[in-house]
Design a protein around this motif. Structure first.
Motif, PDB file in Angstrom:
ATOM      1  N   VAL A 129       0.831  -1.205   0.000  1.00 45.57           N
ATOM      2  CA  VAL A 129       0.000   0.000   0.000  1.00 45.57           C
ATOM      3  C   VAL A 129       0.865   1.254   0.000  1.00 45.57           C
ATOM      4  N   ASP A 130       1.893   1.279   0.829  1.00 39.76           N
ATOM      5  CA  ASP A 130       2.769   2.451   0.884  1.00 39.76           C
ATOM      6  C   ASP A 130       3.433   2.723  -0.461  1.00 39.76           C
ATOM      7  N   ALA A 183       2.882   5.947  -2.850  1.00 36.53           N
ATOM      8  CA  ALA A 183       4.038   6.782  -3.200  1.00 36.53           C
ATOM      9  C   ALA A 183       4.175   6.910  -4.713  1.00 36.53           C
ATOM     10  N   ARG A 184       3.968   5.812  -5.435  1.00 41.23           N
ATOM     11  CA  ARG A 184       4.056   5.852  -6.895  1.00 41.23           C
ATOM     12  C   ARG A 184       2.957   6.753  -7.470  1.00 41.23           C
ATOM     13  N   ALA A 185       1.759   6.655  -6.925  1.00 41.17           N
ATOM     14  CA  ALA A 185       0.663   7.511  -7.393  1.00 41.17           C
ATOM     15  C   ALA A 185       1.015   8.978  -7.211  1.00 41.17           C
ATOM     16  N   THR A 186       1.632   9.304  -6.078  1.00 35.52           N
ATOM     17  CA  THR A 186       2.051  10.687  -5.830  1.00 35.52           C
ATOM     18  C   THR A 186       3.169  11.095  -6.787  1.00 35.52           C
ATOM     19  N   ILE A 234      -7.867   2.745  -0.318  1.00 34.22           N
ATOM     20  CA  ILE A 234      -8.988   3.650  -0.052  1.00 34.22           C
ATOM     21  C   ILE A 234      -8.675   4.544   1.141  1.00 34.22           C
ATOM     22  N   ARG A 235      -8.038   3.972   2.139  1.00 36.78           N
ATOM     23  CA  ARG A 235      -7.760   4.722   3.367  1.00 36.78           C
ATOM     24  C   ARG A 235      -6.564   5.670   3.240  1.00 36.78           C
ATOM     25  N   HIS A 236      -5.572   5.324   2.413  1.00 37.09           N
ATOM     26  CA  HIS A 236      -4.313   6.071   2.435  1.00 37.09           C
ATOM     27  C   HIS A 236      -3.959   6.813   1.152  1.00 37.09           C
ATOM     28  N   PRO A 295      -8.297   9.473  -6.109  1.00 35.25           N
ATOM     29  CA  PRO A 295      -9.443   8.565  -6.140  1.00 35.25           C
ATOM     30  C   PRO A 295      -9.014   7.137  -6.506  1.00 35.25           C
ATOM     31  N   VAL A 296      -9.708   6.171  -5.907  1.00 34.68           N
ATOM     32  CA  VAL A 296      -9.469   4.754  -6.174  1.00 34.68           C
ATOM     33  C   VAL A 296     -10.756   4.181  -6.759  1.00 34.68           C
TER      34      VAL A 296
END
Length: 195
Positions: A89-90, A94-97, A127-129, A133-134
């Motif tokens: 998840v992390d 991070a990749r999305a950012t 969804i939480r982090h 949008p997911v």
């Protein structure tokens, strides 16, 4: 419109089901697709395990290349791919950012209750982090539906709770609706007051 879509895969047919709809959205939006796999290192680390771990990473990288080639065959949608290492998840967040992703697209089993808490859920963690949008896609049981990309979104359900945070998804939902000329249905459930 969505200019950068991120699709996490884990080598399973379930995860790969997100590629068709994500590619469709990217194609209709003039966007790019970023396919991500997060390598889970072996829990024991000695010299022999390092060579096995490296071999696994090479196989995972080859898998990503084959998936990217499959998505780009017959399409003009730009596709990138990356193999990351760390907490799933992390690393996806991070990749999305880093890639300035507009949307993360992932398929989920839709487990609830004990089975979700027992197995953990990447979708739940995203969804939480995630700060973008997911889009959760329901797993398709019919093989013919796995890569279906013809009008995958007829009706989009947006859940609202009256908070400004829940309303932040409206922009993404209306953008997704514009991609496929879909209907947007807003739903807010109000708890009755005790009498």
């Amino acid at each position: 419109m969505f200019k950068q879509l991120l699709v996490p895969v884990d080598g399973s047919p379930l995860a790969e089901q997100a590629l068709g709809p994500a590619a469709y959205i990217a194609r209709r939006s003039g966007g790019r697709l970023d396919i991500v796999r997060v390598h889970q290192p072996l829990p024991v680390t000695d010299f022999a395990d390092d060579s096995v771990d490296q071999a696994l990473m090479q196989a995972e990288h080859a898998y990503l290349e084959s998936i990217a080639d499959e998505v780009t065959s017959g399409s003009t949608t730009p596709v990138t791919h990356v193999l990351l290492r760390g907490d799933v998840v992390d690393m996806i967040c991070a990749r999305a950012t880093d890639r300035h992703a507009d949307l993360i697209v992932i398929t989920t089993h839709g487990r609830t209750g004990l089975s979700r808490s027992w197995l953990g859920s990447v979708a739940d963690g995203l969804i939480r982090h995630a700060h973008v949008p997911v889009l959760l896609l329901r797993a398709q049981s019919r093989k013919a539906d796995h890569n279906a990309a013809q009008h995958p979104f007829r009706r989009i359900l947006v859940l609202l709770d009256g908070s400004s945070e829940s309303e932040e998804v409206l922009s993404a939902a209306t953008t997704l609706a514009a991609v496929d000329q879909s209907d947007v249905v807003l739903l807010r459930i109000v708890q009755p007051l005790p009498s």
